[in-house]
Design an enzyme around this catalytic site. Structure first.
Site, short mmCIF file in Angstrom:
data_model
loop_
_atom_site.label_atom_id
_atom_site.label_comp_id
_atom_site.label_asym_id
_atom_site.label_seq_id
_atom_site.Cartn_x
_atom_site.Cartn_y
_atom_site.Cartn_z
NE ARG A 1 -10.71 -10.26 -1.19
CZ ARG A 1 -11.11 -9.41 -2.12
NH1 ARG A 1 -11.45 -9.84 -3.32
NH2 ARG A 1 -11.21 -8.13 -1.84
CE LYS B 1 -3.80 -1.82 2.88
NZ LYS B 1 -4.91 -1.75 1.91
N1 BES Z 1 -7.91 -3.85 4.93
C1 BES Z 1 -8.16 -3.48 3.58
C2 BES Z 1 -9.52 -2.78 3.41
C3 BES Z 1 -9.64 -1.42 4.03
C4 BES Z 1 -9.36 -0.30 3.28
C5 BES Z 1 -10.09 -1.29 5.32
C6 BES Z 1 -9.50 0.94 3.86
C7 BES Z 1 -10.23 -0.05 5.90
C8 BES Z 1 -9.94 1.06 5.17
C9 BES Z 1 -8.15 -4.73 2.70
O1 BES Z 1 -7.32 -5.75 3.10
C10 BES Z 1 -7.69 -4.29 1.35
O2 BES Z 1 -6.54 -3.92 1.24
N2 BES Z 1 -8.57 -4.36 0.37
C11 BES Z 1 -8.25 -3.97 -0.95
C12 BES Z 1 -8.78 -5.03 -1.87
C13 BES Z 1 -8.28 -4.93 -3.28
C14 BES Z 1 -6.79 -5.20 -3.35
C15 BES Z 1 -9.04 -5.92 -4.15
C16 BES Z 1 -8.94 -2.65 -1.22
O3 BES Z 1 -10.06 -2.44 -0.75
O4 BES Z 1 -8.33 -1.81 -1.88
MN MN Z 2 -5.32 -5.48 2.33
#
Ligand code: BES
Ligand code: MN
Ligand code: ZN
Length: 521
Positions: A347, A273
């Protein structure tokens, strides 16, 4: 130290306390107890409100000088707004406003309960008042050099009521205590909560609370073939864990399984990220915290449902040992998954926990997870997304959230989007093809691991954190989900009727037929 909340029939203008909090409605209409205060002060409260531009709006408060003419040392007016629009949640917020005003006092008395909205159950209102004062006093102070905790110790709730109203106040204190535990755990920096630390904290919390705790370490995860957890956790120096919880009261009516995402830090892994995206990722275990916190109060609340908890814990880090993009995981239900983005890790670990939950053959499963940014795009940061495989069960979760005063909104789970998860090399890919519908494709992925058990999924990526203080919510972790889950287990009914959800279920019904194969099996 928990705040003591007691019911008493003392007269507002006579009660001995550091502070007396009395409600005022919109347009400065006196609420319960204000008349007596005004009389004791020799009148003029109306004028004082007008001079200070206090209108009785929700959240508004006004300190009133008392010149030693009352039992209470000080008086504060609390706005409740339009009585016709007042809800039990409004009462909870007002109670939090009282707690904030009383942060420097040790005893506060309030007539708020007698302002409960017309038609509302008095016990629900009492529980909400207790929750509001406890949560309104919440602060996360562990890392402050000079912590300034609320000094509030005792709340005197003025009004009638017998044992049942007292029990409802106790219940509110217990539930709010659980929410506070979830907030503490979620606000805790990741350095202080490795998967092993988290598991230890759960063991400690559950002592004497009627919940059996089993912790699966790395070795056990291998034996049990929990590949999602092992894969996501393999880039971290701090290995994953799975915590299994069981609350099994005598003569239980039905079994419910709770599953909560516990990523103690989500860097994204090799699909790393950006800095800004990581700022809040210590809170990526808010779902796990909600499940644990809920289970910690079941015995105290006398819940008659058997409740199982499955809490997968891992740290998602990039390193030489990290899971790679393109790696394939094999799950215990036989499904293979191609990992095309290591940041879609929630997931992957939930899939393991859902397999275990489904194997336990409960009457229903609900999972809670900070799963997708896409859910925040859809619903903003104050509303959780709700999806599932069984209309009746999803509705039951929605009703529980409504009763608890937590905002959720249903999203559909259309079968036609399932093909977005087709992989070239495995049964599934872990991210949807294309840009859109990320909250839905994530849920469709989870569904593959729920067997034939009615399942619901709550995406709390938005409401797990608050960007500012607001009512009974404080900036940072919110402890969302605990109140909904407590309601859900307390009034659990075995789901009946056909599977099928959202548009899919509705469409099937419209066709007057029950579609076979709605479920992955
Ligand atoms: N933990 C994150 C989701 C999240 C984002 C929670 C912002 C709280 C605030 C999750 O693991 C994630 O990174 N999801 C990705 C999925 C994508 C790579 C398909 C997302 O939402 O960008
Ligand atoms: Mn994530
Ligand atoms: Zn995550």
């Amino acid at each position: 130290m928990p705040i003591d909340v007691t019911l008493t029939t003392a007269a507002p203008h006579e009660v001995v306390a550091d502070l007396l909090a009395v409600p005022v409605f919109k347009d400065r209409v006196f609420g319960p107890g204000v008349e007596g205060v005004d009389a004791a002060l020799g009148g003029g409260l109306d004028e004082f409100m007008a001079e200070t531009a206090f209108e009785g709006k929700p959240g508004q408060t006004l300190a009133v000088p008392t010149q030693g003419r009352l039992g209470a040392k000080a008086v504060v007016l609390v706005g409740l707004g339009d009585p016709a629009e007042l809800t039990v949640d409004g009462l909870r917020r007002a109670a939090a406003a009282v707690a904030k005003q009383a942060a420097k006092a040790s005893t506060v008395a309030t007539t708020l309960l007698d302002a409960a909205p017309e038609g509302a159950d008095r016990h629900d209102a009492a529980q909400a008042v207790a929750e509001g004062v406890v949560l309104g006093s919440y602060r996360f102070l562990r890392y402050k050099r000079e912590p300034q905790p609320s000094r509030l110790e005792r709340v005197l709730v003025l009004g009638r009521g017998g044992a049942r109203v007292r029990a409802a106040l106790d219940r509110g204190v217990a539930v709010a205590g659980a929410v506070a535990w979830a907030r503490d755990m979620t606000n805790e920096p990741s350095a202080a909560k490795s998967p092993a630390d988290f598991a230890e904290a759960v063991k400690k919390l559950m002592r004497g609370r009627g919940v059996k705790v089993t912790v699966l370490d790395e070795q056990a995860l291998r034996t049990e073939r929990l590949e999602g957890l092992l894969g996501v956790g393999q880039g971290s120096e701090r290995p994953p864990r799975l915590v299994r919880l069981a609350y099994e009261p005598d003569g239980a009516r039905g079994t419910l399984a709770l599953v909560g995402k516990g990523v103690v830090f989500d860097s994204g892994g090799l699909s790393i990220k950006p800095t800004s995206g990581m700022e809040w990722m210590k809170t990526d275990m808010a779902g796990a915290a909600a499940v644990v916190a809920t289970m910690s109060v079941l015995q105290e609340l006398g819940v008659r449902t058997r409740v199982l908890g499955f809490v997968p814990l891992a740290e998602n880090m990039p390193s030489g040992s990290a899971m790679r993009v393109g790696d394939v995981l094999t799950y215990r239900n036989g499904r293979t998954v191609e990992v095309l983005n290591t940041d879609a890790e929630g997931r992957l670990i939930l899939a393991d926990a859902l397999c275990l939950a489904a194997e336990a053959e409960p009457d229903a499963i609900v999972d809670i997870a900070t799963l997708t940014g896409a859910c925040m795009v859809a619903l903003g940061d104050k509303i959780a997304g709700l999806m599932g495989s069984h209309d009746g069960w999803v509705q039951q979760v929605r009703d529980a959230a409504d009763r608890a005063g937590e905002s959720v909104w249903p999203l559909p789970l259309p079968k036609e989007y399932r093909k977005l998860l087709d992989s070239e090399v495995a049964d599934l890919r872990n991210i949807g093809t294309g840009t859109y519908g990320g909250a839905i494709t994530a849920a469709l992925f989870l569904e593959e691991f729920t067997g034939s058990v009615p399942w619901a999924h709550v995406d709390i990526a938005g409401p797990s954190r608050a960007s500012s203080d607001d009512g009974y919510v404080s900036k940072g972790a919110t402890g969302v989900g605990v109140r909904t889950f407590v309601e859900l287990v307390s009034r659990f009914r075995r789901p009946t009727g056909p599977q099928g959800s959202g548009e899919r279920g509705a469409a099937a019904k419209a066709r007057g037929s029950r579609r076979a194969g709605t479920r992955a099996s």
